[in-house]
Write a protein that holds these residues in place. Sequence first.
Motif, PDB file in Angstrom:
ATOM      1  N   TRP A  36       0.939  -1.111  -0.235  1.00 56.21           N
ATOM      2  CA  TRP A  36      -0.086  -0.061   0.012  1.00 56.21           C
ATOM      3  C   TRP A  36       0.999   1.167   0.044  1.00 56.21           C
ATOM      4  CZ3 TRP A  36      -5.244   0.619  -0.781  1.00 56.21           C
ATOM      5  CH2 TRP A  36      -5.879  -0.623  -0.833  1.00 56.21           C
ATOM      6  N   PHE A  37       0.423   2.261  -0.662  1.00 62.12           N
ATOM      7  CA  PHE A  37       1.290   3.470  -0.916  1.00 62.12           C
ATOM      8  C   PHE A  37       0.344   4.570  -0.749  1.00 62.12           C
ATOM      9  CE2 PHE A  37       5.150   1.399  -2.761  1.00 62.12           C
ATOM     10  CZ  PHE A  37       4.667   0.182  -3.193  1.00 62.12           C
ATOM     11  N   ARG A  38       0.892   5.589  -0.470  1.00 59.77           N
ATOM     12  CA  ARG A  38       0.175   7.073  -0.675  1.00 59.77           C
ATOM     13  C   ARG A  38       1.056   8.121  -1.327  1.00 59.77           C
ATOM     14  NH1 ARG A  38      -0.270   8.082   5.884  1.00 59.77           N
ATOM     15  NH2 ARG A  38       1.961   8.648   6.309  1.00 59.77           N
ATOM     16  N   GLN A  39       0.203   9.029  -1.903  1.00 58.53           N
ATOM     17  CA  GLN A  39       0.779  10.275  -2.414  1.00 58.53           C
ATOM     18  C   GLN A  39      -0.028  11.452  -2.198  1.00 58.53           C
ATOM     19  OE1 GLN A  39       1.404   9.579  -6.556  1.00 58.53           O
ATOM     20  NE2 GLN A  39       3.260  11.036  -6.687  1.00 58.53           N
ATOM     21  N   THR A  40       0.761  12.569  -2.023  1.00 64.42           N
ATOM     22  CA  THR A  40       0.099  13.856  -1.969  1.00 64.42           C
ATOM     23  C   THR A  40       0.569  14.961  -3.006  1.00 64.42           C
ATOM     24  OG1 THR A  40       1.484  14.693  -0.248  1.00 64.42           O
ATOM     25  CG2 THR A  40      -0.374  13.719   0.650  1.00 64.42           C
ATOM     26  N   PRO A  41      -0.212  15.625  -3.466  1.00 66.65           N
ATOM     27  CA  PRO A  41       0.303  16.721  -4.598  1.00 66.65           C
ATOM     28  C   PRO A  41       1.668  17.213  -4.274  1.00 66.65           C
ATOM     29  CG  PRO A  41      -1.921  17.259  -4.202  1.00 66.65           C
ATOM     30  CD  PRO A  41      -1.494  15.931  -2.773  1.00 66.65           C
ATOM     31  N   GLY A  42       2.520  16.978  -5.257  1.00 69.08           N
ATOM     32  CA  GLY A  42       3.844  17.646  -4.925  1.00 69.08           C
ATOM     33  C   GLY A  42       5.038  16.880  -4.283  1.00 69.08           C
ATOM     34  N   LYS A  43       4.217  15.829  -3.862  1.00 72.64           N
ATOM     35  CA  LYS A  43       5.329  14.652  -3.174  1.00 72.64           C
ATOM     36  C   LYS A  43       5.573  13.542  -3.800  1.00 72.64           C
ATOM     37  CE  LYS A  43       4.777  16.718   1.607  1.00 72.64           C
ATOM     38  NZ  LYS A  43       4.452  16.263   2.700  1.00 72.64           N
ATOM     39  N   GLU A  44       6.605  12.689  -3.468  1.00 69.72           N
ATOM     40  CA  GLU A  44       6.756  11.243  -4.264  1.00 69.72           C
ATOM     41  C   GLU A  44       5.832  10.519  -3.553  1.00 69.72           C
ATOM     42  OE1 GLU A  44      11.344  11.586  -5.392  1.00 69.72           O
ATOM     43  OE2 GLU A  44      10.769   9.827  -4.000  1.00 69.72           O
ATOM     44  N   THR A  91      -3.894  12.165   5.097  1.00 62.73           N
ATOM     45  CA  THR A  91      -4.640  12.809   3.931  1.00 62.73           C
ATOM     46  C   THR A  91      -3.652  12.459   2.641  1.00 62.73           C
ATOM     47  OG1 THR A  91      -5.754  14.365   5.092  1.00 62.73           O
ATOM     48  CG2 THR A  91      -5.624  14.723   2.610  1.00 62.73           C
ATOM     49  N   ALA A  92      -4.140  11.863   1.692  1.00 63.28           N
ATOM     50  CA  ALA A  92      -3.520  11.557   0.391  1.00 63.28           C
ATOM     51  C   ALA A  92      -4.145  10.652  -0.436  1.00 63.28           C
ATOM     52  CB  ALA A  92      -2.139  10.729   0.912  1.00 63.28           C
ATOM     53  N   MET A  93      -3.662  10.295  -1.706  1.00 61.06           N
ATOM     54  CA  MET A  93      -4.370   9.292  -2.354  1.00 61.06           C
ATOM     55  C   MET A  93      -3.388   7.964  -2.127  1.00 61.06           C
ATOM     56  SD  MET A  93      -6.637   8.853  -4.765  1.00 61.06           S
ATOM     57  CE  MET A  93      -6.894  10.399  -6.031  1.00 61.06           C
ATOM     58  N   TYR A  94      -4.634   7.097  -1.939  1.00 61.34           N
ATOM     59  CA  TYR A  94      -3.705   5.706  -1.613  1.00 61.34           C
ATOM     60  C   TYR A  94      -4.110   4.748  -2.824  1.00 61.34           C
ATOM     61  CZ  TYR A  94      -3.327   7.064   3.302  1.00 61.34           C
ATOM     62  OH  TYR A  94      -2.801   7.572   4.476  1.00 61.34           O
ATOM     63  N   TYR A  95      -2.752   3.908  -2.951  1.00 64.32           N
ATOM     64  CA  TYR A  95      -2.877   3.233  -4.107  1.00 64.32           C
ATOM     65  C   TYR A  95      -2.237   1.656  -3.600  1.00 64.32           C
ATOM     66  CZ  TYR A  95      -2.320   7.344  -6.811  1.00 64.32           C
ATOM     67  OH  TYR A  95      -2.754   8.495  -7.252  1.00 64.32           O
ATOM     68  N   CYS A  96      -2.608   0.524  -4.204  1.00 64.33           N
ATOM     69  CA  CYS A  96      -2.044  -0.653  -3.884  1.00 64.33           C
ATOM     70  C   CYS A  96      -1.175  -1.188  -5.159  1.00 64.33           C
ATOM     71  CB  CYS A  96      -3.113  -1.624  -3.473  1.00 64.33           C
ATOM     72  SG  CYS A  96      -4.314  -2.107  -4.606  1.00 64.33           S
ATOM     73  N   ALA A  97      -0.213  -2.150  -4.974  1.00 65.98           N
ATOM     74  CA  ALA A  97       0.345  -2.700  -5.970  1.00 65.98           C
ATOM     75  C   ALA A  97       1.040  -4.011  -5.770  1.00 65.98           C
ATOM     76  CB  ALA A  97       1.626  -1.668  -6.354  1.00 65.98           C
ATOM     77  N   LEU A  98       1.306  -4.750  -6.520  1.00 61.15           N
ATOM     78  CA  LEU A  98       2.272  -5.939  -6.493  1.00 61.15           C
ATOM     79  C   LEU A  98       3.638  -5.325  -6.268  1.00 61.15           C
ATOM     80  CD1 LEU A  98      -0.238  -7.356  -7.740  1.00 61.15           C
ATOM     81  CD2 LEU A  98       1.223  -8.962  -8.482  1.00 61.15           C
ATOM     82  N   VAL A  99       4.617  -6.008  -5.557  1.00 62.57           N
ATOM     83  CA  VAL A  99       5.790  -5.120  -5.169  1.00 62.57           C
ATOM     84  C   VAL A  99       6.901  -6.363  -5.281  1.00 62.57           C
ATOM     85  CG1 VAL A  99       5.035  -3.201  -4.050  1.00 62.57           C
ATOM     86  CG2 VAL A  99       5.596  -5.424  -2.838  1.00 62.57           C
ATOM     87  N   THR A 100       8.037  -6.067  -5.646  1.00 55.46           N
ATOM     88  CA  THR A 100       8.913  -6.926  -5.508  1.00 55.46           C
ATOM     89  C   THR A 100       9.256  -7.137  -3.790  1.00 55.46           C
ATOM     90  OG1 THR A 100       9.988  -6.362  -7.630  1.00 55.46           O
ATOM     91  CG2 THR A 100      11.590  -7.541  -5.617  1.00 55.46           C
TER      92      THR A 100
END
Length: 120
Positions: A36-44, A91-100
């Motif tokens: 699980w990952f998250r991202q806010t505007p202007g940030k990685e 507060t952020a957009m949250y994403y999921c992904a398959l990861v190594t």
Amino acid sequence: QVQLRESGGGSVQAGGSLRLSCAASGYTISSTCMGWFRQTPGKEREGVARIYTGSGSTYYADSVKGRFTVFHDKAKNTVYLQMNSLTPEDTAMYYCALVTCGTWSARVAWGQGTQVAVSS
């Protein structure tokens, strides 16, 4: 081809909880490393939680340790992120992904994400 769909985001007050879902299709995530990952505007984009669905082994970023829990429902082919004691910093957009495994390196294209907004 694996497709991941995130859902469960929303707006909550500080101290509240949300449960995010990451439903997989086209691929069985029964012995897979998921993140699980998250991202806010202007940030990685930053990784917050990982799980190896084969054993249930988990790993958390320090910023969420003790508040977030990642788990897997094999029958639903879905990974969840239970988020408790939320703060405005979550507060952020949250994403999921398959990861190594053992890394935050995503192996597939990102989904559309799900937005979490925490108000003070």
